[in-house]
Design an enzyme around this catalytic site. Structure first.
Site, PDB file in Angstrom:
ATOM      1  N   LYS A  23      22.872  16.617 -11.397  1.00  0.00           N
ATOM      2  CA  LYS A  23      23.477  17.266 -12.557  1.00  0.00           C
ATOM      3  C   LYS A  23      24.987  17.401 -12.359  1.00  0.00           C
ATOM      4  CE  LYS A  23      20.698  20.160 -14.477  1.00  0.00           C
ATOM      5  NZ  LYS A  23      19.838  21.309 -14.293  1.00  0.00           N
ATOM      6  N   ARG A  93      22.778  26.756 -13.069  1.00  0.00           N
ATOM      7  CA  ARG A  93      21.658  25.805 -13.102  1.00  0.00           C
ATOM      8  C   ARG A  93      21.544  25.081 -11.771  1.00  0.00           C
ATOM      9  NH1 ARG A  93      22.112  22.390 -18.565  1.00  0.00           N
ATOM     10  NH2 ARG A  93      19.872  22.511 -18.357  1.00  0.00           N
ATOM     11  N   GLY A 102       9.856  22.464 -11.241  1.00  0.00           N
ATOM     12  CA  GLY A 102       9.265  23.334 -10.220  1.00  0.00           C
ATOM     13  C   GLY A 102      10.304  24.193  -9.556  1.00  0.00           C
ATOM     14  N   MET A 104      13.990  26.515  -9.770  1.00  0.00           N
ATOM     15  CA  MET A 104      14.671  27.326 -10.748  1.00  0.00           C
ATOM     16  C   MET A 104      15.538  26.428 -11.600  1.00  0.00           C
ATOM     17  SD  MET A 104      17.564  30.144 -10.584  1.00  0.00           S
ATOM     18  CE  MET A 104      18.718  29.223 -11.568  1.00  0.00           C
ATOM     19  N   ARG A 337      21.250  12.455 -17.606  1.00  0.00           N
ATOM     20  CA  ARG A 337      20.593  11.928 -16.404  1.00  0.00           C
ATOM     21  C   ARG A 337      19.734  10.750 -16.818  1.00  0.00           C
ATOM     22  NH1 ARG A 337      16.413  17.003 -15.568  1.00  0.00           N
ATOM     23  NH2 ARG A 337      15.479  16.866 -17.610  1.00  0.00           N
ATOM     24  N   HIS A 455       7.721  21.186 -21.511  1.00  0.00           N
ATOM     25  CA  HIS A 455       7.422  21.047 -20.081  1.00  0.00           C
ATOM     26  C   HIS A 455       6.208  20.142 -19.876  1.00  0.00           C
ATOM     27  CE1 HIS A 455       5.473  22.289 -16.294  1.00  0.00           C
ATOM     28  NE2 HIS A 455       6.718  22.286 -15.852  1.00  0.00           N
ATOM     29  N   GLU A 746      -6.220  -0.637  15.910  1.00  0.00           N
ATOM     30  CA  GLU A 746      -6.399   0.724  15.371  1.00  0.00           C
ATOM     31  C   GLU A 746      -6.648   1.750  16.467  1.00  0.00           C
ATOM     32  OE1 GLU A 746      -9.707   0.765  12.615  1.00  0.00           O
ATOM     33  OE2 GLU A 746     -10.881  -0.595  13.833  1.00  0.00           O
ATOM     34  N   SER A 765      -4.996  -7.142  12.261  1.00  0.00           N
ATOM     35  CA  SER A 765      -4.836  -6.364  11.033  1.00  0.00           C
ATOM     36  C   SER A 765      -4.733  -4.904  11.457  1.00  0.00           C
ATOM     37  CB  SER A 765      -6.040  -6.586  10.121  1.00  0.00           C
ATOM     38  OG  SER A 765      -5.897  -5.794   8.971  1.00  0.00           O
ATOM     39  N   ASN A 769      -5.483   3.771   9.451  1.00  0.00           N
ATOM     40  CA  ASN A 769      -6.226   5.036   9.273  1.00  0.00           C
ATOM     41  C   ASN A 769      -6.660   5.552  10.641  1.00  0.00           C
ATOM     42  OD1 ASN A 769      -6.024   4.461   6.548  1.00  0.00           O
ATOM     43  ND2 ASN A 769      -8.059   3.534   6.449  1.00  0.00           N
ATOM     44  N   CYS A 832      -4.378  -3.110   6.835  1.00  0.00           N
ATOM     45  CA  CYS A 832      -5.456  -2.825   5.879  1.00  0.00           C
ATOM     46  C   CYS A 832      -5.796  -1.344   5.812  1.00  0.00           C
ATOM     47  CB  CYS A 832      -6.689  -3.664   6.174  1.00  0.00           C
ATOM     48  SG  CYS A 832      -7.434  -3.293   7.770  1.00  0.00           S
ATOM     49  N   TYR A 852       1.270  -9.779   5.362  1.00  0.00           N
ATOM     50  CA  TYR A 852       0.646  -9.251   4.147  1.00  0.00           C
ATOM     51  C   TYR A 852       0.288  -7.781   4.297  1.00  0.00           C
ATOM     52  CZ  TYR A 852      -3.906  -9.496   6.460  1.00  0.00           C
ATOM     53  OH  TYR A 852      -4.947  -9.303   7.315  1.00  0.00           O
TER      54      TYR A 852
HETATM   55  C1  PEP Z   1      -8.428   1.777   9.410  1.00  0.00           C
HETATM   56  O1  PEP Z   1      -8.890   2.420  10.349  1.00  0.00           O
HETATM   57  O2  PEP Z   1      -7.242   1.811   9.067  1.00  0.00           O
HETATM   58  C2  PEP Z   1      -9.315   0.910   8.610  1.00  0.00           C
HETATM   59  C3  PEP Z   1      -8.820   0.154   7.649  1.00  0.00           C
HETATM   60  O3  PEP Z   1     -10.643   0.993   8.836  1.00  0.00           O
HETATM   61  P1  PEP Z   1     -11.570   2.174   8.320  1.00  0.00           P
HETATM   62  O4  PEP Z   1     -10.784   2.954   7.339  1.00  0.00           O
HETATM   63  O5  PEP Z   1     -12.764   1.517   7.735  1.00  0.00           O
HETATM   64  O6  PEP Z   1     -11.867   2.910   9.574  1.00  0.00           O
HETATM   65 MG    MG Z   2     -10.807   1.901  11.171  1.00  0.00          MG
END
Ligand code: PEP
Ligand code: MG
Length: 875
Positions: A23, A93, A102, A104, A337, A455, A746, A765, A769, A832, A852
């Protein structure tokens, strides 16, 4: 001299956004462009950070800098703060780098007290205006600075209106407003046990502090987390000389967009109200006029305004969202803006700006937030089911899309009911910033009050959530949790449907159909594809998901979780038999039942992908996940297997693990039971041979992926089982078939020894997670319960399972990629884990040279755009 913490608008410019906030920087820039902006100054974002560093106090140096600038403002404006004979009033402001609902927002008319208001009344010869300004100030100050709820003030206003038998605020007389001020102050005192502050300097200090504090209120923290905004940015505060839209019929105020924020149409769009101030336009109490009507009311002002909007848009080369005030026929710009817009509008505007030669394709691709595309991938109503549906009412089409769900009446209910897996529609009189979490949990939002810039409308558009606003026919009772429309009563949890593109509201559940990438969207995505170097694959376990992902532009499958196929119908029986088998023969019998099912699944997936790469991951989760728990299922299984129930119960107990996530799962299953890997290999290879026979042009090259490897020798053990089985089948069939064997990275040890693992793995890969879970040492299933404490205490700002922790987990990924390449320069590298669909994580993947990313089908377009932006930003 120390650091400078305050800048007059004249000292700033558009480049100083980090320091002055959006702003402040834009106000400075408008002044540089010669536009009419009331004088003012900005307290910097660094002052906000200093306030927190000093333990929540504005230090003396900053205070005196603020008052020095106030003195300068007095000179410029030729008015004096707190002087009844010629008072300076200001607005205060907030303004951070990114616009943030969210926090002020605004206090207007600051500087008024009992003496000053009298002076203002005399000076303007307009006591009604003076007292109208005063009552607004008390209400805003009490609400945003002192935290008193707005609601009670509204009740006082409603009481007075009822006593006076009037409907609109504008119908209240000066005496009514004086009475209102009296009651407001009495309420203030009763609640806070102190008088309303009469010293304007005290008011100003408190207001600045309130802005700083609002940077860390729960709503702002929640919004930052949702939008990846770091807390270290801080917020600036803008103090600006008031100009008045509530001075009478030759004054007014409004908001406008240079293009339609809902559709993107290149046409000035907005609303204004005469004799009104700030909030009135967005509060939805009076219905505003369309901006084009200003031409009839004040032609010169309208022309001047239109000229300014054009200049601003070509200066910023983006659609602008502006606020203005007219004081006695003179136009002032209060804000500009880059406007928030629906995803549909974002795409159209990006495309049009390229066609209008204001932007290059690269710039257009960079201007759309990838996460916003999500809104375009949501369903619309099924035309057939719409045919028979009759709208019960119609409001404003505030944020497009189709939503069906069960009615709830407040944000907390929306959050808790949605968490139980229900689709909810949040129905409110009007929404306010504290509703933000509930709005995010809802599929759609319906409000009784409020225009297209209310809002609810603005926030819903930003979130990509369907919204119908200003549905005045609805009589809502938030206490009894019911609403009434044309005699029909709707209770909590009743189904309704909203069409955010037409404003229609239906009193029933309606069928929806999936989205498609076509028209402007398709063209825009093709531009993105021109620039990206990362490929985008999808995580899909069924031909249906695979096809969905293909329509969204997936270039292969990065992860088929084979275990997901085991839960259906008869299969679960066979897998249970396999798990509880006491001998290898028993196990092989069960696996033989599974083989044709798996082979059929893989054929379906290969066919759907028409020769694009497909990575199939072998059985991963702990086996007990498949076991029966009800006594009926246990008895049936024991019968099927010719076992005693107690014996089976014993086996089940024996499979119990204290830490299943770190237990007998992943590659460890194939090490213990190589026949599982044999069966899966047979299914993968035979399916490929069959599909290649029927469709030689596909030339399927299966990618076999072994999960949860931490040691090269365990990978080698299973890989040998795979290659032996595969090669035999290929030979038996007398065909030529290439295939790859690779692994997931992993487990931290896999990353640390990636150079060795790459000797056996033809691809990596990254399973981020599990890698996140194992690196942090907290469970991906349980961390949600305590991570909120970490966000509240700002130990972590982001969910590391949603956004890759680049510092820690990312370091392992980067190292493993490097080590892998050292051993095998042509190694294929991808990701992945869930992070494969998250824009900032995708940029990281781009930077470290992965080939990828792979994500769920609905995130494929988001990943395509994020990958393009990563390439453009890191040229
Ligand atoms: C991971 O662990 O990132 C994964 C893709 O396998 P999963 O989520 O099936 O454990
Ligand atoms: Mg996994």
């Amino acid at each position: 001299m120390g650091k400078k913490f305050v800048y007059t608008f004249h000292e700033g410019n558009g480049e100083m956004r980090d320091l002055l906030g959006g702003k402040g920087a834009n106000l400075a820039e408008m002044i540089n462009l010669g536009m009419p902006v009331p004088y003012g100054f900005t307290v910097t974002t660094e002052a906000c950070n200093q306030y927190y560093d000093d333990g929540g106090v504005i230090n003396d140096a900053i205070v005196s800098e603020i008052f020095d600038h106030l003195a300068e403002l007095e000179k410029l404006s030729e008015k004096t703060f707190g002087d009844p004979t010629n008072p300076l009033l200001v607005s205060v402001r907030s303004g951070s780098r990114a616009s943030m609902p969210g926090m002020m927002d605004t206090i207007l008319n600051l500087g008024l007290n009992d003496d000053v208001v009298e002076g203002l009344a005399k000076l303007t010869d307009n006591p009604r205006f003076a007292y109208d300004s005063y009552r607004r100030f008390i209400q805003m100050f009490a609400d945003v600075v002192m935290g008193l709820s707005k609601g009670k003030f509204e009740t006082i206003i409603d009481d007075i209106k009822a006593e006076k038998k009037v409907y609109l605020d504008t119908e209240l007389s000066t005496d009514d407003l004086k009475e209102m001020v009296k009651r407001f102050k009495a309420f203030y005192h009763a609640q806070l046990h102190e008088d309303f502050p009469t010293d304007p300097r005290e008011q100003l200090k408190k207001a600045v502090e309130a802005v700083f504090k609002s940077w860390n209120n729960p709503r702002a923290i929640y919004y930052r987390k949702m939008n990846d905004i770091p807390s270290s940015w801080g917020t600036a505060v803008n103090v600006q000389m008031m100009v008045f839209g509530n001075m009478g019929d030759t004054s007014g105020t409004g908001v406008a967009f240079t293009r339609n924020p809902s559709t993107g149409e290149n046409k000035l769009y907005g609303e204004f109200l005469m004799n009104a101030q700030g909030e009135d336009v967005v509060a939805g109490i009076r219905t505003p006029n369309h901006i084009s009507e200003l031409r009839d009311v004040m032609p010169e002002v309208y022309d001047e305004f239109v000229a300014i909007t054009k200049k601003l848009e070509s200066h910023y080369r983006d659609m602008q969202d502006m606020e203005f005030t007219i004081e006695n026929k003179k136009l002032f710009m209060l804000q500009t803006r880059n406007g928030k817009r629906t995803a549909k509008a974002a795409i159209r505007i990006a495309r049009d700006l390229v066609e209008e030669k204001l932007l290059t394709k690269e710039e257009a691709v960079l201007m759309v937030d990838p996460k916003q595309l999500d809104a375009l991938l949501h369903p619309t109503f099924d035309q057939a089911s719409l045919k028979h549906a009759v709208a019960i009412t119609r409001g404003l089409p505030a944020s497009p899309g189709a939503a069906t769900g069960q009615v709830v009446f407040n944000a907390a209910d929306a959050v808790s009911y949605a968490a139980k897996g229900h689709r909810v529609i949040l129905v409110r009189l009007e929404t306010s910033p504290e509703d933000i979490e509930g709005m995010n949990a809802a599929k759609g939002i319906l409000t009784v009050r409020g225009g297209m810039t209310s809002h609810a409308a603005v926030v819903a558009r930003g979130m990509g959530i369907c919204c119908v606003s200003g549905c005045g026919d609805i009589k809502i009772n938030e206490e009894t949790k019911t609403f009434k429309i044309n005699g029909r009563v709707f209770k909590e949890y009743d189904y309704i449907s909203l069409d955010g593109s037409t404003g229609n509201v239906y009193g029933e559940e309606l069928k929806t159909v999936p989205a498609q990438i076509a028209g402007d969207f398709e063209i825009f995505m093709s531009w993105a594809d021109e620039f990206r170097t990362l490929k985008v694959r999808t995580n899909a376990d069924t031909p249906r998901d695979a096809k969905q992902a293909l329509t969204f532009g997936a270039e292969g499958i990065g992860l088929v979780r084979t275990e997901h196929m085991f839960f259906e119908g008869e299969r679960i029986k066979a897998i249970r038999e396999m798990i509880v088998a006491k001998t290898k023969e028993q196990r092989e019998r069960a696996l033989a039942k599974l083989l044709p099912m798996q082979r059929g699944d893989f054929e379906g997936i290969y066919e759907a992908m028409e020769g694009r790469p497909v990575t199939i991951r072998y059985l991963d989760p702990p086996l007990h996940e498949f076991l029966p728990t009800s006594s009926y299922d246990i008895t049936t299984l024991a019968d099927d297997m010719g076992m005693e129930v107690d014996e089976l119960k014993g086996i089940i107990q024996g499979l119990h693990e204290f830490n299943p996530m770190m237990g007998h799962r992943g590659v460890r299953l194939a090490v213990s039971y190589p026949e599982i890997a044999e069966m899966q290999t047979r299914a993968v290879i035979e399916a490929a041979i069959n599909v290649n026979k029927a469709n030689p042009e596909f030339n399927v090259v299966p990618e076999i992926m072994i999960p949860l490897v931490g040691e090269v020798a365990e990978l080698k053990y299973v890989k040998d089982v795979v290659t032996k089985t595969a090669d035999e089948i290929i030979k038996e069939n007398g065909v030529k078939l290439d295939y790859l064997v690779g692994t997931m990275i992993e487990i931290p040890r896999a990353a640390l020894t990636a150079d060795e693992i790459a000797k056996e793995a033809e691809f990596f890969s990254f399973g981020t997670n599990d890698l996140t879970q194992m690196t942090f040492g907290f469970s991906r299933d349980d961390a949600g319960s305590f991570l909120n404490d970490y966000y509240d205490k700002r130990i972590y700002e982001q969910d590391p399972f949603a956004r890759l922790d680049q510092k820690g987990v990312g370091k392992l990924v980067e190292m493993a990629a490097r080590l892998g390449r050292e051993t095998r320069p042509d190694i294929k590298l991808g990701i992945c884990g869930e992070h494969g669909g998250d824009p900032s994580s995708i940029e990281f993947c781009h930077k470290i040279g992965l080939q990828y990313v792979s994500c769920s089908p609905f995130r494929v377009p988001i990943a395509r755009l994020a990958a393009a932006q990563a390439a453009l930003r890191n040229k």
